[in-house]
Design a protein around this motif. Structure first.
Motif, PDB file in Angstrom:
ATOM      1  N   VAL A  32       0.852  -1.185   0.000  1.00 29.32           N
ATOM      2  CA  VAL A  32       0.000   0.000   0.000  1.00 29.32           C
ATOM      3  C   VAL A  32       0.890   1.237   0.000  1.00 29.32           C
ATOM      4  O   VAL A  32       1.682   1.440   0.921  1.00 29.32           O
ATOM      5  N   ILE A  33       0.763   2.040  -1.048  1.00 25.60           N
ATOM      6  CA  ILE A  33       1.642   3.204  -1.207  1.00 25.60           C
ATOM      7  C   ILE A  33       0.927   4.468  -0.749  1.00 25.60           C
ATOM      8  O   ILE A  33      -0.158   4.803  -1.226  1.00 25.60           O
ATOM      9  N   GLN A  34       1.549   5.160   0.134  1.00 30.22           N
ATOM     10  CA  GLN A  34       1.017   6.341   0.795  1.00 30.22           C
ATOM     11  C   GLN A  34       0.712   7.494  -0.154  1.00 30.22           C
ATOM     12  O   GLN A  34       1.245   7.589  -1.255  1.00 30.22           O
ATOM     13  N   GLU A  35      -0.150   8.390   0.337  1.00 27.51           N
ATOM     14  CA  GLU A  35      -0.283   9.714  -0.271  1.00 27.51           C
ATOM     15  C   GLU A  35       0.894  10.560   0.214  1.00 27.51           C
ATOM     16  O   GLU A  35       1.849  10.045   0.804  1.00 27.51           O
ATOM     17  N   ILE A  36       0.793  11.855   0.017  1.00 32.36           N
ATOM     18  CA  ILE A  36       1.860  12.748   0.464  1.00 32.36           C
ATOM     19  C   ILE A  36       1.802  13.011   1.966  1.00 32.36           C
ATOM     20  O   ILE A  36       2.610  13.773   2.494  1.00 32.36           O
ATOM     21  N   PHE A  37       0.878  12.331   2.654  1.00 31.70           N
ATOM     22  CA  PHE A  37       0.670  12.567   4.081  1.00 31.70           C
ATOM     23  C   PHE A  37       1.322  11.501   4.955  1.00 31.70           C
ATOM     24  O   PHE A  37       1.082  11.442   6.156  1.00 31.70           O
ATOM     25  N   GLY A 113       4.551 -16.089  -2.873  1.00 34.61           N
ATOM     26  CA  GLY A 113       3.271 -15.885  -3.553  1.00 34.61           C
ATOM     27  C   GLY A 113       3.208 -14.571  -4.308  1.00 34.61           C
ATOM     28  O   GLY A 113       4.178 -13.819  -4.384  1.00 34.61           O
ATOM     29  N   LYS A 114       2.038 -14.296  -4.848  1.00 32.86           N
ATOM     30  CA  LYS A 114       1.857 -13.090  -5.652  1.00 32.86           C
ATOM     31  C   LYS A 114       1.778 -11.838  -4.777  1.00 32.86           C
ATOM     32  O   LYS A 114       1.279 -11.879  -3.650  1.00 32.86           O
ATOM     33  N   VAL A 115       2.234 -10.725  -5.361  1.00 34.43           N
ATOM     34  CA  VAL A 115       2.223  -9.431  -4.667  1.00 34.43           C
ATOM     35  C   VAL A 115       1.642  -8.370  -5.595  1.00 34.43           C
ATOM     36  O   VAL A 115       2.054  -8.252  -6.750  1.00 34.43           O
ATOM     37  N   GLY A 116       0.696  -7.610  -5.085  1.00 30.70           N
ATOM     38  CA  GLY A 116       0.134  -6.479  -5.804  1.00 30.70           C
ATOM     39  C   GLY A 116       0.498  -5.181  -5.129  1.00 30.70           C
ATOM     40  O   GLY A 116       1.126  -5.165  -4.066  1.00 30.70           O
ATOM     41  N   VAL A 117       0.111  -4.086  -5.747  1.00 26.49           N
ATOM     42  CA  VAL A 117       0.368  -2.772  -5.167  1.00 26.49           C
ATOM     43  C   VAL A 117      -0.841  -1.884  -5.414  1.00 26.49           C
ATOM     44  O   VAL A 117      -1.482  -1.968  -6.465  1.00 26.49           O
ATOM     45  N   VAL A 118      -1.159  -1.054  -4.431  1.00 33.52           N
ATOM     46  CA  VAL A 118      -2.201  -0.050  -4.594  1.00 33.52           C
ATOM     47  C   VAL A 118      -1.687   1.254  -4.006  1.00 33.52           C
ATOM     48  O   VAL A 118      -1.093   1.268  -2.926  1.00 33.52           O
ATOM     49  N   GLY A 123       1.069   8.203  -4.451  1.00 36.06           N
ATOM     50  CA  GLY A 123       1.142   6.750  -4.465  1.00 36.06           C
ATOM     51  C   GLY A 123       0.543   6.152  -5.727  1.00 36.06           C
ATOM     52  O   GLY A 123       0.965   5.085  -6.180  1.00 36.06           O
ATOM     53  N   GLY A 124      -0.453   6.820  -6.306  1.00 39.66           N
ATOM     54  CA  GLY A 124      -1.009   6.363  -7.567  1.00 39.66           C
ATOM     55  C   GLY A 124       0.010   6.477  -8.693  1.00 39.66           C
ATOM     56  O   GLY A 124       0.116   5.594  -9.548  1.00 39.66           O
ATOM     57  N   ARG A 125       0.730   7.579  -8.706  1.00 37.80           N
ATOM     58  CA  ARG A 125       1.820   7.745  -9.678  1.00 37.80           C
ATOM     59  C   ARG A 125       2.879   6.671  -9.468  1.00 37.80           C
ATOM     60  O   ARG A 125       3.356   6.046 -10.430  1.00 37.80           O
ATOM     61  N   LEU A 126       3.235   6.432  -8.214  1.00 41.34           N
ATOM     62  CA  LEU A 126       4.243   5.427  -7.914  1.00 41.34           C
ATOM     63  C   LEU A 126       3.750   4.022  -8.255  1.00 41.34           C
ATOM     64  O   LEU A 126       4.549   3.154  -8.629  1.00 41.34           O
ATOM     65  N   ALA A 127       2.438   3.785  -8.151  1.00 43.17           N
ATOM     66  CA  ALA A 127       1.888   2.491  -8.549  1.00 43.17           C
ATOM     67  C   ALA A 127       2.090   2.267 -10.043  1.00 43.17           C
ATOM     68  O   ALA A 127       2.408   1.156 -10.485  1.00 43.17           O
ATOM     69  N   TYR A 128       1.891   3.315 -10.832  1.00 48.02           N
ATOM     70  CA  TYR A 128       2.154   3.231 -12.274  1.00 48.02           C
ATOM     71  C   TYR A 128       3.637   2.949 -12.524  1.00 48.02           C
ATOM     72  O   TYR A 128       3.992   2.073 -13.334  1.00 48.02           O
ATOM     73  N   MET A 129       4.500   3.681 -11.840  1.00 45.49           N
ATOM     74  CA  MET A 129       5.940   3.480 -11.999  1.00 45.49           C
ATOM     75  C   MET A 129       6.337   2.076 -11.552  1.00 45.49           C
ATOM     76  O   MET A 129       7.198   1.439 -12.173  1.00 45.49           O
ATOM     77  N   THR A 130       5.699   1.585 -10.509  1.00 44.78           N
ATOM     78  CA  THR A 130       5.963   0.223 -10.046  1.00 44.78           C
ATOM     79  C   THR A 130       5.575  -0.786 -11.103  1.00 44.78           C
ATOM     80  O   THR A 130       6.283  -1.780 -11.342  1.00 44.78           O
ATOM     81  N   ALA A 131       4.446  -0.560 -11.769  1.00 45.20           N
ATOM     82  CA  ALA A 131       4.007  -1.464 -12.832  1.00 45.20           C
ATOM     83  C   ALA A 131       5.019  -1.517 -13.967  1.00 45.20           C
ATOM     84  O   ALA A 131       5.210  -2.563 -14.592  1.00 45.20           O
ATOM     85  N   ALA A 132       5.670  -0.395 -14.227  1.00 46.01           N
ATOM     86  CA  ALA A 132       6.619  -0.315 -15.339  1.00 46.01           C
ATOM     87  C   ALA A 132       8.039  -0.726 -14.968  1.00 46.01           C
ATOM     88  O   ALA A 132       8.801  -1.153 -15.847  1.00 46.01           O
ATOM     89  N   ARG A 133       8.383  -0.621 -13.695  1.00 44.32           N
ATOM     90  CA  ARG A 133       9.790  -0.772 -13.330  1.00 44.32           C
ATOM     91  C   ARG A 133      10.113  -1.940 -12.405  1.00 44.32           C
ATOM     92  O   ARG A 133      11.289  -2.179 -12.107  1.00 44.32           O
ATOM     93  N   THR A 134       9.114  -2.650 -11.908  1.00 45.75           N
ATOM     94  CA  THR A 134       9.384  -3.731 -10.963  1.00 45.75           C
ATOM     95  C   THR A 134       8.728  -5.028 -11.423  1.00 45.75           C
ATOM     96  O   THR A 134       8.089  -5.077 -12.479  1.00 45.75           O
ATOM     97  N   ASP A 135       8.858  -6.056 -10.608  1.00 46.99           N
ATOM     98  CA  ASP A 135       8.283  -7.366 -10.917  1.00 46.99           C
ATOM     99  C   ASP A 135       6.936  -7.575 -10.214  1.00 46.99           C
ATOM    100  O   ASP A 135       6.558  -8.709  -9.930  1.00 46.99           O
ATOM    101  N   ASP A 137       2.981  -8.089  -9.535  1.00 45.99           N
ATOM    102  CA  ASP A 137       2.038  -8.938 -10.261  1.00 45.99           C
ATOM    103  C   ASP A 137       0.779  -8.204 -10.722  1.00 45.99           C
ATOM    104  O   ASP A 137       0.153  -8.609 -11.706  1.00 45.99           O
ATOM    105  N   ALA A 138       0.384  -7.154 -10.019  1.00 46.66           N
ATOM    106  CA  ALA A 138      -0.795  -6.364 -10.402  1.00 46.66           C
ATOM    107  C   ALA A 138      -0.724  -5.036  -9.660  1.00 46.66           C
ATOM    108  O   ALA A 138      -0.276  -4.979  -8.511  1.00 46.66           O
ATOM    109  N   SER A 139      -1.179  -3.963 -10.320  1.00 42.87           N
ATOM    110  CA  SER A 139      -1.053  -2.614  -9.752  1.00 42.87           C
ATOM    111  C   SER A 139      -2.351  -1.839  -9.897  1.00 42.87           C
ATOM    112  O   SER A 139      -3.036  -1.954 -10.919  1.00 42.87           O
ATOM    113  N   VAL A 140      -2.659  -1.033  -8.873  1.00 37.99           N
ATOM    114  CA  VAL A 140      -3.828  -0.147  -8.903  1.00 37.99           C
ATOM    115  C   VAL A 140      -3.404   1.237  -8.429  1.00 37.99           C
ATOM    116  O   VAL A 140      -2.733   1.369  -7.405  1.00 37.99           O
TER     117      VAL A 140
END
Length: 231
Positions: A32-37, A113-118, A123-135, A137-140
């Protein structure tokens, strides 16, 4: 629900993360990726809710290099301003390294096991970057900022990605929203959901920004997405 320490992958030392564990069998893990707070009460509640659905949820302290342990309230004006200042100082590339370290730790916690990110806002921007730059399994990503400047990375997105777009987002204008649709709309592994009339932060757990109906719809879509791609 507890705090743990995660080893970095760039020799920058260990860092804290909030962990929420399910009571029964673990379906998968979600970072779970934080906001700016920071990893505040709202982000911890996000983790707790995921744990209630059977997921191991881990929220790393991504501001640990500039304000370790910070927890801010977006409804308090001085704290909101401080959060904006921290965002300006935040090294996003270093943040992705910390997210990869968290993915590694989470995967080890569930025996490979599988790992996702939200993620939300930053954190939404970082979720996109995570989808493009890491391994991962699923990103939101919820109301991700500045995705138009990252569209050149879309070819690297190997696993499913879902983005929730607030129609009246004060930080993501209409042109940026259109660029997201133009750049990602034809990608077979990317799903975009629009929320007309909703502003940035509509899915926060508490506070003035929350919009119940939109938050519940977005969260239901997120849980279905993770059930499909993580189990």
């Amino acid at each position: 629900m507890t705090d743990t320490m995660i080893d970095s992958i760039d020799d920058s030392g260990s860092f804290a993360a909030y962990v929420a564990e399910p009571e029964g069998k673990t379906r998968a893990a979600i970072v779970v990726i934080q906001e700016i707070f920071g990893v505040n009460a709202g982000i911890r509640r996000k983790c707790d809710r995921l744990a209630a659905e059977g997921y191991l949820a881990v929220a790393p302290d991504l501001f640990r290099r500039i304000a370790p342990g910070v927890q801010l309230d977006p409804d308090v004006e001085p704290e909101f301003k401080k959060a904006l200042d921290l965002m300006g100082k935040f090294d996003q590339d270093a943040g992705i390294r910390d997210i990869q370290a968290t993915i590694n730790a989470a995967r080890a916690m569930i025996d490979g096991g599988k790992v996702g990110v939200v993620g939300y806002c930053l954190g939404g921007r970082l979720a996109y970057m995570t989808a493009a730059r890491t391994d991962i399994d699923a990103s939101v990503g919820y109301y991700a900022v500045g995705i138009d400047g990252l569209l050149h990375e879309k070819e690297a997105i190997a696993h499913p990605l879902m983005l929730h777009i607030a129609g009246e987002d004060g930080f993501v204008d209409k042109a940026t929203q259109q660029a997201m649709h133009d750049g990602l709309g034809d990608r077979p592994n990317v799903v975009l959901h629009d929320y007309p009339g909703e502003d940035h932060g509509f899915a926060t757990e508490t506070g003035n920004r929350r919009s119940d109906a939109a938050a519940e719809l977005a969260d239901s879509r997120t849980m279905a997405f993770f059930a499909e791609h993580l189990g």
